[in-house]
Design a protein around this motif. Structure first.
Motif, PDB file in Angstrom:
ATOM      1  N   LEU A   1       2.358   1.735  -3.450  1.00 25.18           N
ATOM      2  CA  LEU A   1       1.369   2.239  -4.398  1.00 25.18           C
ATOM      3  C   LEU A   1       1.073   3.718  -4.157  1.00 25.18           C
ATOM      4  O   LEU A   1       1.020   4.515  -5.103  1.00 25.18           O
ATOM      5  CB  LEU A   1       0.085   1.417  -4.289  1.00 25.18           C
TER       6      LEU A   1
ATOM      7  N   LYS B   1      -6.515   2.579 -11.168  1.00 20.57           N
ATOM      8  CA  LYS B   1      -7.857   2.180 -10.716  1.00 20.57           C
ATOM      9  C   LYS B   1      -8.699   3.413 -10.421  1.00 20.57           C
ATOM     10  O   LYS B   1      -8.269   4.336  -9.737  1.00 20.57           O
ATOM     11  CB  LYS B   1      -7.749   1.287  -9.484  1.00 20.57           C
TER      12      LYS B   1
ATOM     13  N   ARG C   1      -0.786  -0.318 -13.048  1.00 19.24           N
ATOM     14  CA  ARG C   1      -2.203  -0.679 -13.224  1.00 19.24           C
ATOM     15  C   ARG C   1      -3.017  -0.287 -11.985  1.00 19.24           C
ATOM     16  O   ARG C   1      -4.139   0.224 -12.102  1.00 19.24           O
ATOM     17  CB  ARG C   1      -2.335  -2.165 -13.514  1.00 19.24           C
ATOM     18  N   SER C   2      -2.449  -0.522 -10.822  1.00 22.04           N
ATOM     19  CA  SER C   2      -3.156  -0.180  -9.586  1.00 22.04           C
ATOM     20  C   SER C   2      -3.338   1.325  -9.465  1.00 22.04           C
ATOM     21  O   SER C   2      -4.364   1.806  -8.969  1.00 22.04           O
ATOM     22  CB  SER C   2      -2.396  -0.724  -8.376  1.00 22.04           C
TER      23      SER C   2
ATOM     24  N   ASP D   1       0.829  -1.204   0.000  1.00 17.84           N
ATOM     25  CA  ASP D   1       0.000   0.000   0.000  1.00 17.84           C
ATOM     26  C   ASP D   1       0.870   1.263   0.000  1.00 17.84           C
ATOM     27  O   ASP D   1       0.572   2.236  -0.701  1.00 17.84           O
ATOM     28  CB  ASP D   1      -0.924   0.014   1.216  1.00 17.84           C
TER      29      ASP D   1
ATOM     30  N   TRP E   1       2.098  -4.058 -12.233  1.00 22.62           N
ATOM     31  CA  TRP E   1       1.015  -4.056 -11.263  1.00 22.62           C
ATOM     32  C   TRP E   1       0.857  -2.699 -10.574  1.00 22.62           C
ATOM     33  O   TRP E   1      -0.265  -2.230 -10.365  1.00 22.62           O
ATOM     34  CB  TRP E   1       1.236  -5.156 -10.226  1.00 22.62           C
TER      35      TRP E   1
END
Length: 617
Positions: A240, A525, A521-522, A237, A518
């Motif tokens: 990201l 969102k 892409r995250s 987290d 990833w």
């Protein structure tokens, strides 16, 4: 973005040569031109500039720019110039323009050559410090902005394009035949393994480097920045959240301009995230430009449509075609001073022309995302090799089989455990080189080499692509294609804070649930449709050679086989065989394009005339 050129040495440069060089520089900078000539000690300094006005459009910001006993010619953008200006004003510096150009000189006076470490942007510049009596050359960290040089008869010549360098000098250079063989046999990924141009005595100034030049025969470039993989403990987290924040800041900085900005939209995740961040988070309207090919392997029209509908942005689409292929290639090769590296950059030229016709002077592209987020098929299998000791490894392999692995076409990479069994395998990179070697008239063999950056298998691969194999080629082609039509290209993913952070993220977070990239892409969102975010196919701006030429057409065949210097390098019978072969194999299609590109390079008047500006789309 602009064009720069110059000379440094004891010999004066003929005025007609200066005028000829300025004419060649017109496409890089149609808005203003300038010349500065000065004797500094034993050396004569000539600085030339052609301006594409992007920030502070006033004449006061034209170059060569004089301030504080310095004269500067500069190509690029310092995106954090506002923040640097505030710092410099705090130190007592005063400014007469709103330009980033003036910030460079003031920063140099405040911090000397160490100033470049404070810059976030893209640049190539030549700065005359008349107090010290020397010339400073510098280039940005990733080499987004080009700088070539030549030492000829004791004189230094330099410029944004090779033709500028040659036009100021005394003699024409010879082509580097070994570099042509390297390109034909090993492909474009080999071109920066041993940095050299397609001419024997013309060099590319290295990225992330600065040189203080006092002797025109000595260019001692010193690196001011390097990247290292330093994994740091953090949660997924946290990784990201920081990725999102740094990417947003990178995009926000690169939206600084006083002219219209275009977005190159391929339909993949890289360019889509950039467009989405600007429309959804920065709340700015944008115009997107895309290329569609009828070959289903490269057709991204469905994704493009989804993205445009979701973002509500203006969209312009051009179809790749074959009607003017040879004429257009001749023009591109002449402007590039080299073979065009791949079919993608033939296709990309249509995009640049379309953007220029729209009135936009800046284009945003997704260059670098694959190399910092994991975007290639071998990245996934190398990541699996790094994860092999984990108890969940069988499940990770199954994720690959049902996800990314379903799209892999290269037979060497169809095995998810290929790098578990053989971590040294790299035969997929110089794909079919063994097949192409016998097609050369003289023997050429150069095995694959990899520069050691990190012990981690995947991160070392990514850094080789970033600094030697992929990104340097993309940046060179992007720059030339864009500047041929007076458009500046910007790459938000090549942002120092973003890249440095991503090389501290534990590699386990790079891939998830059958998806590479990833973290990227995250980060998308809520900004893009799930069908775009989780599309695992790897495409981009591309086309097949059979979209561009008709190998059954007699005139085309005659043109491919006509007498040419290329047949001193490549066997004519091999090309005869290739013309009638099945080119479904992508490596054969690539070779055909490379052959055509090399042929036109050797036949071109690349160093004696400026190509036509107008190319019909």
């Amino acid at each position: 973005m602009c064009g720069i050129a110059g000379a440094f040495g004891s010999h004066p440069v003929d005025e007609e040569k200066i005028r000829a060089c300025l004419r060649l520089m017109g496409q890089r900078g149609p808005d203003a031109r300038g010349v500065h000539c000065e004797q500094v000690g034993a050396n004569r300094v000539v600085l030339l500039h052609s301006r594409l006005a992007i920030i502070d459009l006033s004449q006061e910001a034209d170059q060569p720019f004089d301030a504080d006993d310095c004269t500067l010619v500069y190509n690029g953008e310092i995106y954090n110039y506002r923040e640097l200006r505030a710092d410099l004003e705090g130190l007592g510096h005063r400014f007469r323009t709103e330009s980033d150009t003036e910030v460079i000189i003031k920063a140099y006076r405040a911090w000397e050559t160490a100033c470049v470490d404070r810059f976030e942007g893209m640049w190539a510049f030549a700065l005359l410090d008349r107090k010290a009596g020397h010339l400073v050359l510098s280039r940005d960290r990733f080499g987004e902005k080009p700088l070539f040089y030549r030492i000829d008869r004791g004189q230094l010549y330099f410029g944004s394009e090779i033709k500028f360098v040659v036009s100021l000098g005394e003699s024409a250079p010879d082509p580097d035949v070994d570099q042509l063989r390297r390109y034909l046999v090993n492909g474009y990924k080999s071109l920066y393994k041993r940095p050299r141009t397609f001419f024997r005595d013309i060099h590319e100034f290295p990225p992330a480097s600065t040189a203080v030049v006092t002797d025109p025969t000595v260019i001692a470039a010193q690196r001011y920045w390097s990247l290292a993989f330093r994994p740091t403990q953090m949660s997924e987290d946290a990784a990201l959240e920081e990725t999102r924040a740094r990417l947003r800041r990178a995009v926000e900085l690169r939206m600084r301009a006083d002219v219209p900005i275009a977005f190159c939209l391929s339909g993949g995740i890289d360019s889509s995230v950039l467009a989405a961040m600007v429309t959804r988070e920065l709340r700015q309207d944008i115009a997107t430009f895309s290329i569609v090919d009828d070959d289903p392997r490269y057709d991204e029209s469905e994704n493009i449509g989804q993205i445009v509908d979701a973002l509500g942005c203006a969209s312009t689409i051009v179809h790749a075609g074959s009607g003017d292929f040879f004429d257009r290639m001749e023009t591109l090769v002449a402007y590039h001073d080299a073979p065009v590296a791949t079919i993608s950059y033939y296709v990309h030229s249509y995009l640049s022309e379309l953007i220029a016709r729209s009135g936009c002077k800046v284009a945003i592209s997704g260059t670098g995302a694959d190399e910092i987020f994991t975007g290639y098929y071998d990245h996934y299998t190398m990541w699996l090799a790094d994860m092999r000791a984990r108890p969940e490894f069988p499940g990770l392999v199954e994720d690959w089989r049902t996800g990314y692995g379903r799209a892999v076409r290269n037979p060497l990479l169809k095995d998810p455990c290929a790098f578990v069994r053989n971590p040294e395998m790299r035969t997929h990179i110089y794909d079919n080189a063994a097949r192409f070697k016998p097609w050369m008239r003289d023997a050429f063999a150069e095995p694959f080499e990899e520069t050691p950056y990190a012990e981690d298998l995947l991160r070392n691969r990514m850094m080789n692509e970033l600094f030697h194999e992929v990104v340097p080629v993309i940046l060179k082609e992007d720059d030339l294609n864009s500047m041929m039509f007076s458009v500046e290209n910007r790459s938000p993913y090549l942002d120092r804070p973003l890249v440095e952070f991503l090389f501290t993220v534990p590699s386990e977070y790079l891939i998830r649930n059958g998806c590479a990239k990833w973290l990227l892409r995250s980060a998308a969102k809520g900004l893009l449709p799930d069908g775009v975010i989780f599309d695992k196919r790897k495409r981009g701006f591309n086309a097949s050679i059979d979209t561009l030429i008709d190998r059954k057409d007699r005139d085309t065949v005659d043109r491919l086989l006509e007498p040419s210097p290329i047949f001193d390098i490549v066997r004519r019978d091999a090309i005869e065989e290739l013309i009638s072969a099945d080119l479904t194999d992508n490596s054969l299609s690539k070779f055909m394009f490379s052959f055509i590109s090399s042929k036109l390079f050797l036949e071109s008047r690349v160093l004696r005339a400026s190509p036509k500006k107008s190319v019909t789309a």
